[in-house]
Write an enzyme that holds these catalytic residues in place. Structure first.
Site, mmCIF file in Angstrom:
data_model
loop_
_atom_site.group_PDB
_atom_site.id
_atom_site.type_symbol
_atom_site.label_atom_id
_atom_site.label_comp_id
_atom_site.label_asym_id
_atom_site.label_seq_id
_atom_site.Cartn_x
_atom_site.Cartn_y
_atom_site.Cartn_z
ATOM 1 C CG HIS A 106 -41.118 55.685 -21.070
ATOM 2 N ND1 HIS A 106 -40.222 54.890 -20.384
ATOM 3 C CD2 HIS A 106 -41.946 56.222 -20.124
ATOM 4 C CE1 HIS A 106 -40.500 54.938 -19.097
ATOM 5 N NE2 HIS A 106 -41.518 55.738 -18.899
ATOM 6 C CG HIS A 176 -45.220 52.906 -17.761
ATOM 7 N ND1 HIS A 176 -46.011 53.522 -16.813
ATOM 8 C CD2 HIS A 176 -44.107 53.669 -17.865
ATOM 9 C CE1 HIS A 176 -45.408 54.616 -16.388
ATOM 10 N NE2 HIS A 176 -44.236 54.715 -17.005
ATOM 11 C CD GLU A 305 -41.996 52.620 -14.902
ATOM 12 O OE1 GLU A 305 -41.368 52.867 -15.958
ATOM 13 O OE2 GLU A 305 -42.380 53.514 -14.119
#
Length: 343
Positions: A106, A176, A305
């Site tokens: 991420h 997210h 996502e």
């Protein structure tokens, strides 16, 4: 359509953070903060005639800075995992920060979720933008990007991602948000349908191996509505790797998923032009205190996502995340809400 902004406090470094609210004529309301270009709240009409906030979040900056679960944030430069925290592009090997064992997750040590973005607000939209400089977290190229949240009169929250770089680089952006269509508690009774025939096999480090597995005959078959908890604890090696669902589904069309709650009557339709969607059932979500003092924890939310596939640079045949110099990247995901009739 109404729009407003207000102070949301300060980061631990003294940076001012603002919250931006969009509201349509039906009362649906979205609140975003410029820290992480984050969706902080999403109030949607329920069957009881009121509104339910269907995303997890915090009431102040201490909450956001005190968590490591990327709650509601924009993720980048690369969503999800990059195996070995490195990739090769144009004959050069780039090393990234390893923040998930040996892998990059991420965006690394300080991904896009940990910056205050510039904001521009219109009647029905808020646009967040920033410059990610060459070398940030190991990525090449000065990347200019924007994330635009738009609220429609049809009760859809549209998220548009745009980016351009002055050097060849890799980019995969996502949001997210953690959804709970009841507004709190377990999500295991909430129902989900995913438009996918296959999903990405996971290997060591929860990394896609490059192989696609059929959903048919497995706990990953969401082609028809079923409760999230129906098969989540089944004896299956892929579920064991993720502690539940934490997998990329290979989408068969622009309607990625439908989710619904029989308690509130809320149905969520996720549409996207991206090829994949990570279903994450908050298996490792920490025990935090969220908005209004509500407790949150494992399996009290689910993430949808939309994305390019994780570990794409290391898996032959995956859709490429390469963004060539001067090329414009543009993707959009829509989360549309309605009420459904209980059978």
């Amino acid at each position: 359509m109404a729009a407003e902004s207000r102070s949301f406090g300060y980061t631990s470094q003294g940076e001012a953070v603002r919250a931006y609210t969009l509201e349509n004529s039906g009362g649906m309301r979205a609140v975003m903060i410029d820290y992480g270009a984050t969706l902080q709240a999403l109030w949607v009409p329920n069957r009881q005639g009121g509104l339910t906030d269907v995303v997890l979040g915090f009431d102040d900056m201490a909450g956001y800075e005190g968590q490591d679960a990327y709650i509601g944030a924009t993720i980048g430069r690369m969503a999800n995992r990059v195996g070995g925290a490195a990739f090769s592009l144009g004959g050069h090997r780039y090393s990234l920060f390893a923040n998930d064992g040996a892998n990059h997750l991420h965006g690394g040590k300080r991904g896009f979720d940990k910056y205050v973005w510039q904001a521009e607000q219109g009647e029905d939209f808020v646009r967040f933008s920033r410059l990610s400089p060459d070398g940030e977290e190991g990525y090449p190229g000065n990347l200019r990007l924007s994330v635009t949240y738009r609220l429609t009169e049809g009760n859809a929250l549209c998220i548009r991602y745009e980016a351009v770089s002055d050097r060849d680089t890799i980019v995969s952006l996502t949001n997210h948000s953690y959804f709970n269509l009841n507004g709190g508690g377990s999500v295991l009774e909430q129902e989900l349908q995913i438009n996918a025939q296959r999903y990405s096999e996971l290997g060591e480090g929860v990394l896609p191996t490059g192989k696609a597995l059929p959903v048919a005959g497995s706990p990953f078959d969401f082609r028809s509505f079923k409760p999230l908890g129906q098969d989540i604890d089944a004896e299956h090696p892929q579920l064991a790797l993720g502690g539940g669902y934490d997998h990329n589904f290979i989408l068969s069309g622009p309607v990625a998923a439908l989710a619904r709650s029989r308690e509130t009557g809320i149905e969520l339709c996720c549409e996207t032009d991206l090829p994949g969607m990570q279903l994450y059932t908050a298996n490792f979500l920490g025990n935090f205190t969220g908005k209004g003092g509500k407790a949150m924890g494992p399996r009290q939310a689910f993430c949808l996502e939309t994305q390019l596939f994780p570990n794409a640079m290391n898996c032959y045949g995956f859709p490429s995340p390469v963004l060539c110099a001067g090329q414009q990247m543009c993707h959009e995901t829509r989360y549309k809400f309605s009420l459904f009739e209980v059978e």
